[in-house]
Design a protein around this motif. Structure first.
Motif, PDB file in Angstrom:
ATOM      1  N   HIS A 127      17.547  62.931  -9.644  1.00 25.33           N
ATOM      2  CA  HIS A 127      17.685  63.385  -8.260  1.00 25.33           C
ATOM      3  C   HIS A 127      17.746  64.911  -8.288  1.00 25.33           C
ATOM      4  CE1 HIS A 127      19.112  59.194  -7.912  1.00 25.33           C
ATOM      5  NE2 HIS A 127      18.568  59.267  -6.717  1.00 25.33           N
ATOM      6  N   ARG A 128      16.663  65.552  -7.882  1.00 29.91           N
ATOM      7  CA  ARG A 128      16.524  66.999  -8.052  1.00 29.91           C
ATOM      8  C   ARG A 128      17.593  67.786  -7.291  1.00 29.91           C
ATOM      9  NH1 ARG A 128      12.094  68.554 -10.751  1.00 29.91           N
ATOM     10  NH2 ARG A 128      10.471  66.995 -11.098  1.00 29.91           N
ATOM     11  N   GLU A 149      12.438  67.111 -29.702  1.00 24.34           N
ATOM     12  CA  GLU A 149      11.524  66.823 -30.810  1.00 24.34           C
ATOM     13  C   GLU A 149      10.748  68.069 -31.236  1.00 24.34           C
ATOM     14  OE1 GLU A 149       9.218  63.672 -29.203  1.00 24.34           O
ATOM     15  OE2 GLU A 149      10.559  62.100 -29.934  1.00 24.34           O
ATOM     16  N   SER A 150      10.545  68.982 -30.282  1.00 21.37           N
ATOM     17  CA  SER A 150       9.811  70.210 -30.590  1.00 21.37           C
ATOM     18  C   SER A 150      10.701  71.262 -31.258  1.00 21.37           C
ATOM     19  CB  SER A 150       9.197  70.789 -29.314  1.00 21.37           C
ATOM     20  OG  SER A 150      10.198  71.300 -28.450  1.00 21.37           O
ATOM     21  N   GLY A 151      11.996  70.937 -31.396  1.00 15.34           N
ATOM     22  CA  GLY A 151      12.900  71.849 -32.088  1.00 15.34           C
ATOM     23  C   GLY A 151      13.895  72.565 -31.199  1.00 15.34           C
ATOM     24  N   ARG A 152      13.871  72.312 -29.901  1.00 14.77           N
ATOM     25  CA  ARG A 152      14.807  72.959 -28.983  1.00 14.77           C
ATOM     26  C   ARG A 152      16.204  72.430 -29.235  1.00 14.77           C
ATOM     27  NH1 ARG A 152      17.560  75.798 -26.076  1.00 14.77           N
ATOM     28  NH2 ARG A 152      17.116  76.415 -23.917  1.00 14.77           N
ATOM     29  N   ARG A 153      17.175  73.326 -29.320  1.00 14.84           N
ATOM     30  CA  ARG A 153      18.543  72.927 -29.613  1.00 14.84           C
ATOM     31  C   ARG A 153      19.447  73.153 -28.412  1.00 14.84           C
ATOM     32  NH1 ARG A 153      19.090  69.365 -32.762  1.00 14.84           N
ATOM     33  NH2 ARG A 153      21.282  69.915 -33.000  1.00 14.84           N
ATOM     34  N   TYR A 154      20.330  72.212 -28.200  1.00 10.83           N
ATOM     35  CA  TYR A 154      21.332  72.316 -27.140  1.00 10.83           C
ATOM     36  C   TYR A 154      22.707  72.035 -27.729  1.00 10.83           C
ATOM     37  CZ  TYR A 154      17.450  72.245 -23.850  1.00 10.83           C
ATOM     38  OH  TYR A 154      16.303  72.551 -23.166  1.00 10.83           O
ATOM     39  N   ASP A 155      23.725  72.646 -27.128  1.00 12.07           N
ATOM     40  CA  ASP A 155      25.102  72.409 -27.568  1.00 12.07           C
ATOM     41  C   ASP A 155      25.691  71.175 -26.899  1.00 12.07           C
ATOM     42  OD1 ASP A 155      25.500  74.891 -29.183  1.00 12.07           O
ATOM     43  OD2 ASP A 155      25.060  75.831 -27.255  1.00 12.07           O
ATOM     44  N   LEU A 156      25.125  70.800 -25.752  1.00 17.48           N
ATOM     45  CA  LEU A 156      25.659  69.671 -24.989  1.00 17.48           C
ATOM     46  C   LEU A 156      24.587  69.150 -24.039  1.00 17.48           C
ATOM     47  CD1 LEU A 156      28.168  67.944 -24.055  1.00 17.48           C
ATOM     48  CD2 LEU A 156      28.596  69.743 -22.363  1.00 17.48           C
ATOM     49  N   ILE A 157      24.596  67.827 -23.832  1.00 17.93           N
ATOM     50  CA  ILE A 157      23.743  67.200 -22.823  1.00 17.93           C
ATOM     51  C   ILE A 157      24.637  66.561 -21.779  1.00 17.93           C
ATOM     52  CG2 ILE A 157      22.046  65.374 -22.361  1.00 17.93           C
ATOM     53  CD1 ILE A 157      21.066  65.754 -25.271  1.00 17.93           C
ATOM     54  N   VAL A 158      24.397  66.877 -20.521  1.00 17.81           N
ATOM     55  CA  VAL A 158      25.123  66.258 -19.409  1.00 17.81           C
ATOM     56  C   VAL A 158      24.110  65.406 -18.659  1.00 17.81           C
ATOM     57  CG1 VAL A 158      26.467  66.626 -17.311  1.00 17.81           C
ATOM     58  CG2 VAL A 158      26.714  68.206 -19.242  1.00 17.81           C
ATOM     59  N   SER A 159      24.324  64.091 -18.634  1.00 20.34           N
ATOM     60  CA  SER A 159      23.305  63.187 -18.092  1.00 20.34           C
ATOM     61  C   SER A 159      23.878  62.222 -17.062  1.00 20.34           C
ATOM     62  CB  SER A 159      22.669  62.374 -19.226  1.00 20.34           C
ATOM     63  OG  SER A 159      21.784  61.391 -18.729  1.00 20.34           O
ATOM     64  N   ASP A 160      23.042  61.896 -16.085  1.00 25.93           N
ATOM     65  CA  ASP A 160      23.365  60.822 -15.152  1.00 25.93           C
ATOM     66  C   ASP A 160      23.308  59.502 -15.919  1.00 25.93           C
ATOM     67  OD1 ASP A 160      23.942  59.448 -12.844  1.00 25.93           O
ATOM     68  OD2 ASP A 160      21.960  59.682 -11.955  1.00 25.93           O
ATOM     69  N   LEU A 161      23.944  58.466 -15.371  1.00 22.04           N
ATOM     70  CA  LEU A 161      23.920  57.158 -16.011  1.00 22.04           C
ATOM     71  C   LEU A 161      22.741  56.325 -15.514  1.00 22.04           C
ATOM     72  CD1 LEU A 161      25.130  54.961 -17.800  1.00 22.04           C
ATOM     73  CD2 LEU A 161      26.650  54.348 -15.901  1.00 22.04           C
ATOM     74  N   VAL A 162      22.583  56.243 -14.194  1.00 27.71           N
ATOM     75  CA  VAL A 162      21.544  55.395 -13.608  1.00 27.71           C
ATOM     76  C   VAL A 162      20.339  56.250 -13.223  1.00 27.71           C
ATOM     77  CG1 VAL A 162      20.967  53.781 -11.767  1.00 27.71           C
ATOM     78  CG2 VAL A 162      23.284  53.805 -12.725  1.00 27.71           C
ATOM     79  N   MET A 163      19.239  56.066 -13.941  1.00 28.91           N
ATOM     80  CA  MET A 163      17.999  56.771 -13.650  1.00 28.91           C
ATOM     81  C   MET A 163      16.844  55.786 -13.761  1.00 28.91           C
ATOM     82  SD  MET A 163      18.616  60.418 -15.645  1.00 28.91           S
ATOM     83  CE  MET A 163      19.263  59.652 -17.158  1.00 28.91           C
ATOM     84  N   GLU A 164      15.799  56.025 -12.984  1.00 31.87           N
ATOM     85  CA  GLU A 164      14.698  55.072 -12.906  1.00 31.87           C
ATOM     86  C   GLU A 164      13.896  55.014 -14.202  1.00 31.87           C
ATOM     87  OE1 GLU A 164      11.149  54.574  -9.783  1.00 31.87           O
ATOM     88  OE2 GLU A 164      13.080  55.035  -8.856  1.00 31.87           O
ATOM     89  N   GLU A 165      13.589  56.158 -14.759  1.00 38.35           N
ATOM     90  CA  GLU A 165      12.721  56.223 -15.938  1.00 38.35           C
ATOM     91  C   GLU A 165      13.417  55.745 -17.206  1.00 38.35           C
ATOM     92  OE1 GLU A 165      11.641  60.074 -18.130  1.00 38.35           O
ATOM     93  OE2 GLU A 165       9.939  59.764 -16.800  1.00 38.35           O
ATOM     94  N   MET A 166      14.665  56.168 -17.392  1.00 39.07           N
ATOM     95  CA  MET A 166      15.445  55.837 -18.585  1.00 39.07           C
ATOM     96  C   MET A 166      16.912  56.103 -18.259  1.00 39.07           C
ATOM     97  SD  MET A 166      15.421  57.753 -22.313  1.00 39.07           S
ATOM     98  CE  MET A 166      13.825  57.159 -22.838  1.00 39.07           C
ATOM     99  N   ARG A 174      24.601  78.234 -20.206  1.00 38.07           N
ATOM    100  CA  ARG A 174      23.202  78.380 -19.807  1.00 38.07           C
ATOM    101  C   ARG A 174      22.609  76.991 -19.655  1.00 38.07           C
ATOM    102  NH1 ARG A 174      20.848  83.321 -23.597  1.00 38.07           N
ATOM    103  NH2 ARG A 174      22.255  84.959 -22.831  1.00 38.07           N
ATOM    104  N   CYS A 175      22.219  76.664 -18.444  1.00 38.89           N
ATOM    105  CA  CYS A 175      21.780  75.305 -18.142  1.00 38.89           C
ATOM    106  C   CYS A 175      20.269  75.187 -17.982  1.00 38.89           C
ATOM    107  CB  CYS A 175      22.451  74.820 -16.859  1.00 38.89           C
ATOM    108  SG  CYS A 175      24.261  74.811 -16.932  1.00 38.89           S
ATOM    109  N   ALA A 176      19.717  74.128 -18.562  1.00 41.24           N
ATOM    110  CA  ALA A 176      18.306  73.786 -18.385  1.00 41.24           C
ATOM    111  C   ALA A 176      18.262  72.399 -17.763  1.00 41.24           C
ATOM    112  CB  ALA A 176      17.584  73.787 -19.726  1.00 41.24           C
ATOM    113  N   GLY A 177      17.572  72.267 -16.628  1.00 42.54           N
ATOM    114  CA  GLY A 177      17.538  70.995 -15.918  1.00 42.54           C
ATOM    115  C   GLY A 177      16.319  70.155 -16.250  1.00 42.54           C
ATOM    116  N   PHE A 178      16.541  68.829 -16.361  1.00 41.01           N
ATOM    117  CA  PHE A 178      15.453  67.895 -16.642  1.00 41.01           C
ATOM    118  C   PHE A 178      15.550  66.722 -15.666  1.00 41.01           C
ATOM    119  CE2 PHE A 178      16.240  70.134 -20.564  1.00 41.01           C
ATOM    120  CZ  PHE A 178      14.970  70.377 -21.072  1.00 41.01           C
ATOM    121  N   ALA A 179      14.530  66.555 -14.838  1.00 43.88           N
ATOM    122  CA  ALA A 179      14.488  65.407 -13.931  1.00 43.88           C
ATOM    123  C   ALA A 179      13.991  64.164 -14.677  1.00 43.88           C
ATOM    124  CB  ALA A 179      13.579  65.706 -12.746  1.00 43.88           C
ATOM    125  N   SER A 180      13.457  64.372 -15.878  1.00 45.53           N
ATOM    126  CA  SER A 180      12.944  63.279 -16.700  1.00 45.53           C
ATOM    127  C   SER A 180      13.609  63.286 -18.071  1.00 45.53           C
ATOM    128  CB  SER A 180      11.423  63.416 -16.876  1.00 45.53           C
ATOM    129  OG  SER A 180      10.967  62.631 -17.959  1.00 45.53           O
TER     130      SER A 180
END
Length: 223
Positions: free
Chosen positions: A14-15, A48-65, A33-39
């Protein structure tokens, strides 16, 4: 918090909420520093491309995954970035499920910003976070949900792999360390140690430390 930037990936399909979450987290600390992902898939591609994050904050219910599937996908990629779940669903079964699968914590979307701030700080320290009201529910209902729920009898002994931090706790339990000693060695709170042990018991479907260690050795989790 000051000094080194803290890279946080935000995942929500949900954008409008994603944009709002980015603003809230950025306001909590200038180091965030936040990077947003709708997917979720786009996040996996970045990692997989090598980008590193210190933390992921994710929704629980999403359509794609959903959030559980995202954590599983990260684990399959040997990714150890802690994942904090933020969701509008705050009932016991989903909360316990995300903790059991390896989430670092759970924050209801109805919680104030200061609760999210506390959750982020604990997650970055490697500690599990739950708001006090959810801790109380779990403590009062220690057997819900059961690991074998929804499984056929022949699969009742199947268990999910424990997380990296839980393996550290498990090894110390096998060496005879007390909860207090484990807390001191790993630099986490004793309450967090108890939570890790409780989740390990659930994952291995045991109720005692001796049985836990025996089963973990039989499964090859520890030496």
């Amino acid at each position: 918090m000051t000094g080194k930037p803290v890279e946080i990936a935000l995942v929500d399909d949900h954008r409008m909420f994603l944009d709002g979450l980015r603003e809230v987290i950025a306001s909590l600390d200038p180091a965030y520093r936040c990077a947003g992902f709708a997917s979720p898939h786009n996040l996996l591609i970045e990692i997989e491309s090598g980008r590193r994050y210190d933390l992921i904050v994710s929704d629980l219910v999403m359509e794609e995954m959903n959030g559980v599937a995202l954590i599983t996908a990260l684990q399959a990629r040997k990714c150890t970035i802690p994942v904090l779940i933020v969701s509008g669903i705050d009932t016991l079964p989903p909360v316990e499920k995300v903790l059991r699968i390896g989430a670092t914590g759970f924050v209801p979307k109805s919680a104030p910003a200061k609760v999210l701030g506390a959750a982020i700080k604990q997650a970055l320290r490697g500690e599990i976070f739950l708001p006090p009201e959810l801790w109380a529910v779990i403590e009062n209902d220690p057997h819900s949900p059961r690991l074998t729920e929804g499984r056929s009898p022949e699969h009742a002994e199947e268990v999910r792999p424990v997380g990296a931090r839980q393996l550290e706790v498990l090894r110390l339990v096998a060496e005879g360390y007390s909860n207090r000693s484990i807390s001191d060695v790993l630099g986490i709170s004793e309450n967090t140690v108890k939570t890790h042990i409780k989740q390990i018991f659930k994952q291995l479907n045991v109720t005692r430390r001796t049985a836990c260690v025996s089963k973990a050795r039989a499964m090859g989790l520890i030496d």
